[in-house]
Enzyme design. Structure first.
Site, mmCIF file in Angstrom:
data_model
loop_
_atom_site.group_PDB
_atom_site.id
_atom_site.type_symbol
_atom_site.label_atom_id
_atom_site.label_comp_id
_atom_site.label_asym_id
_atom_site.label_seq_id
_atom_site.Cartn_x
_atom_site.Cartn_y
_atom_site.Cartn_z
ATOM 1 C CD GLU A 1 -10.370 -0.944 -17.123
ATOM 2 O OE1 GLU A 1 -9.162 -1.075 -17.427
ATOM 3 O OE2 GLU A 1 -11.108 -1.912 -16.875
ATOM 4 C CE LYS B 1 -6.604 -4.230 -18.584
ATOM 5 N NZ LYS B 1 -7.730 -3.433 -18.101
ATOM 6 C CG ASP C 1 9.689 2.132 -13.983
ATOM 7 O OD1 ASP C 1 8.774 1.841 -14.777
ATOM 8 O OD2 ASP C 1 10.882 2.181 -14.309
ATOM 9 C CG HIS D 1 -16.775 -2.339 -17.753
ATOM 10 N ND1 HIS D 1 -15.543 -2.109 -17.189
ATOM 11 C CD2 HIS D 1 -16.714 -1.886 -19.015
ATOM 12 C CE1 HIS D 1 -14.782 -1.528 -18.072
ATOM 13 N NE2 HIS D 1 -15.454 -1.378 -19.198
HETATM 14 C C1 MEV Z 1 -10.845 -5.430 -17.190
HETATM 15 O O1 MEV Z 1 -10.051 -4.268 -17.137
HETATM 16 C C2 MEV Z 1 -10.265 -6.506 -16.301
HETATM 17 C C3 MEV Z 1 -10.979 -7.849 -16.375
HETATM 18 O O2 MEV Z 1 -11.038 -8.312 -17.728
HETATM 19 C C4 MEV Z 1 -10.195 -8.803 -15.514
HETATM 20 C C5 MEV Z 1 -10.655 -10.250 -15.592
HETATM 21 O O3 MEV Z 1 -11.205 -10.664 -16.611
HETATM 22 O O4 MEV Z 1 -10.389 -10.970 -14.611
HETATM 23 C C6 MEV Z 1 -12.398 -7.738 -15.908
#
Ligand code: MEV
Length: 472
Positions: free
Chosen positions: A118, A313, A329, A426
Site C-alpha cells: 500500500e 485496519k 505469521d 494518499h
Molecule cells: C487505509 O489503509 C487505512 C485508513 O483507512 C485507516 C483509518 O481510517 O484510520 C486510513
C-alpha cells in the site's frame, strides 16, 4: 475424466519414441482445456506445472510462461529455497520491502523494515516516527507472554469422576512430555499450567485440556502442537486404565489438539505522550483543538464498530508490514488481534487517547505471539536481514517494535483524517502507480508531478491531464 498425470507420463514415453515432446504436450494441454481438473499436479515438474496453467487458463500461453519465468530468481539456489517454502510454487510474488527510519522506542533508535504494497504506509510510519522522535519517542512494554493450546475432547459420564481423574493424572502430562519440553525449559520456557475445562454448557459432553505455555523467543506453534498431541495420547491411555471410569467413560474421544491464535495474555502496550502545546507544528497550528479532535476520533472508534474496523485496519497496516518482513505469521496475528478487539462482546478500537492535566496520551494494547528464532527467521534471507536491521531483537523486543509500528500508523491516519483528510497524502503517494498504469514518459511524469503539487490528485484528474499532454 481425463487423467492429466498419466497423459504427461504418456508424453514422456512418446518423447522416448522420438515424438516431439513439445507438440505432444501442447496437444494434450489443448485437449485438456475443456476439463480444468487435474490429478497428480504436485508431482509434475515446475516447468510442466506452468505449462499446464498457461495452456489451460490463458489465450497466449507463451506470454504467460514468459511472465512467470521473469519473476524467477537467476540464483538457482535462492530460487529453490523459495520454491520449497510451499507446494506447487510456479513463481515469486513481489511485495516491496521498505524501511521507516527514525523510530525512537524506549530511548533506542530503530529503522523498521516493512513489507507492504500500500503506497502511503511506509511514508506515514516514517512521518509519525519523526514527529514523536522529538517529543519523547515511543514507550513500549510487554505486559505478559503466555501462549495457549487446547485438547478438545468428548467425555460421556460423571463429571466429578473426570475431575478426580484429571487431578490424579495431571502430573503425568508434565512428566511424560519431558522429552519435548527439555530444550524449551533450558531456555526458560515450557508448559506453565494445564486445566480441565467443562464446556458442556456450550456443547453436550464437550471438555478441554486448556494448557498455557511460555515459548521465549520462538512463536512456539510447533512446540505447543507437539505437546498437545502428546497430552491427547496421555489422556486416552490414562483414561483407558482408570479404574473408577465405566467402559463408556474410559472411551474419551479426542476431537483435536491445537494451539489457539487468541492470546489475550500475550500483550504488549505501546504509547506516546507529550504536553498538548508540544503537538504544535506547521500542520497543527492549534494543538489544543487538534488534540481534542483526535481524542474524539478515537472515542468514535471505541463505540462504533463500523469505524472501529477501519481504525484497526490502519493499525494493522503497520503491524502486518513488520510481521511479514520479520517472517512471522500475519494471519495468526490478524485473527488474534481482531478477537481481542471484540473481547467485550462488541468490536472496538485497539487504541485509546486522552488529554489529562494538559498532557496528550495515545496508546494501544495488542496481543502478539511472535518469534525471532525458528520458522522463516533463518530460512528467508530477507527476513534474516530485517531482523539484523532491528539488531536481532528478542521476541519481546519485536513485540514492542511491532506494536509501535501499529500505533505510529494509527497516529498518522488519525492526524490526516482529522486535519487535511486522508486522500491528499494518499493520492500523492498513489500518483506513481497511476503514472505507471499510464506508462508515462519521464517528461510526462515531471509535468504531472509539477501540476499536482498544487492540485487535488484523483485518478480521473491524472488520466485527463496526461491525455491532454499527449494531444498536444
Ligand atoms: C487505509 O489503509 C487505512 C485508513 O483507512 C485507516 C483509518 O481510517 O484510520 C486510513
Amino acid at each position: 475424466m481425463v487423467n492429466y498425470y498419466n497423459l504427461i507420463i504418456d508424453t514422456k514415453l512418446m518423447a522416448n519414441k522420438g515424438c516431439k515432446t513439445y507438440i505432444c504436450r501442447t496437444l494434450l494441454y489443448n485437449s485438456l482445456k475443456m476439463n480444468k481438473a487435474v490429478t497428480g499436479f504436485s508431482k509434475l515438474s515446475k516447468e510442466e506445472k506452468i505449462s499446464w496453467i498457461a495452456s489451460t487458463y490463458f489465450s497466449n500461453p507463451g506470454n504467460t510462461i514468459q511472465l512467470l519465468k521473469k519473476y524467477w530468481n537467476s540464483d538457482e539456489k535462492l530460487q529453490k529455497l523459495h520454491d520449497e517454502f510451499i507446494e506447487n510454487t510456479i513463481s515469486n510474488f513481489y511485495i516491496p520491502l521498505g524501511v521507516a527510519p527514525n523510530f525512537v522506542i524506549n530511548e533506542k533508535n530503530y529503522t523498521i523494515p516493512m513489507a507492504i504494497e500500500e503506497s502511503s504506509v511506509v511514508a506515514a510510519a516514517s512521518k509519525s516516527a519523526k514527529f514523536w522522535a522529538t517529543r519523547g519517542g515511543f514507550k513500549a512494554t510487554v505486559l505478559n507472554t503466555e501462549k495457549i493450546g487446547q485438547v478438545h475432547f468428548i467425555y460421556k459420564g460423571d463429571i466429578s469422576k473426570l475431575e478426580l481423574f484429571f487431578a490424579q493424572t495431571k502430573s503425568k502430562f508434565f512428566s511424560e512430555t519431558e522429552s519435548l519440553t527439555k530444550n524449551m525449559q533450558q531456555r526458560g520456557g515450557g508448559i506453565l499450567d494445564i486445566t480441565l475445562e467443562d464446556k458442556t454448557q456450550l456443547l453436550p459432553n464437550y471438555f478441554q485440556l486448556h494448557a498455557t505455555f511460555e515459548t521465549k523467543d520462538s512463536m512456539g506453534a510447533n512446540f505447543i502442537n507437539s505437546c498437545l498431541e502428546q497430552f491427547a495420547t496421555i489422556l486416552k491411555i490414562e483414561a483407558q486404565a482408570y479404574e473408577l471410569f465405566s467402559e463408556e467413560e474410559k472411551n474419551i474421544e479426542v476431537v483435536m489438539s491445537i494451539l489457539s491464535n487468541y492470546v489475550p495474555n500475550c500483550i504488549v502496550r505501546a504509547e506516546v505522550s507529550c504536553p498538548v502545546e508540544a503537538l504544535a507544528e506547521k500542520h497543527i497550528p492549534d494543538p489544543q483543538a487538534f488534540a481534542e479532535r483526535f481524542v474524539q476520533a478515537v472515542q468514535i472508534a471505541e463505540v462504533e464498530p463500523f469505524r472501529a474496523v477501519t481504525h484497526n485496519k490502519g493499525i494493522m497496516n503497520g503491524i502486518d508490514a513488520v510481521i511479514l518482513a520479520t517472517g512471522n505469521d500475519f494471519r495468526a496475528v490478524e485473527a488474534g488481534v481482531h478477537a481481542y478487539a471484540a473481547k467485550k462482546g462488541q468490536y472496538s478500537s485497539l487504541s485509546h487517547a486522552k488529554i489529562e492535566n494538559g498532557i496528550f496520551s495515545f496508546w494501544l494494547e495488542v496481543p502478539l505471539a511472535l518469534g525471532t528464532v525458528g520458522g522463516l527467521t533463518t530460512l528467508h534471507p530477507l527476513v534474516k536481514l530485517s531482523l539484523e536491521m532491528l539488531e536481532n531483537p528478542s521476541a519481546k523486543e519485536l513485540m514492542e517494535i511491532v506494536a509501535v509500528a501499529g500505533l505510529a500508523q494509527n497516529f498518522a491516519a488519525l492526524r490526516s483524517l482529522t486535519t487535511t483528510g486522508i486522500q491528499d497524502g494518499h493520492m500523492k503517494m498513489h500518483l506513481n502507480n497511476i503514472l505507471n498504469q499510464l506508462e508515462a514518459t519521464n517528461e510526462e511524469r515531471h509535468l504531472v508531478q509539477k501540476h499536482f503539487k498544487n492540485h487535488v490528485v484523483s485518478h480521473s484528474g491524472v488520466v485527463n491531464f496526461v491525455n491532454d499532454l499527449r494531444k498536444k
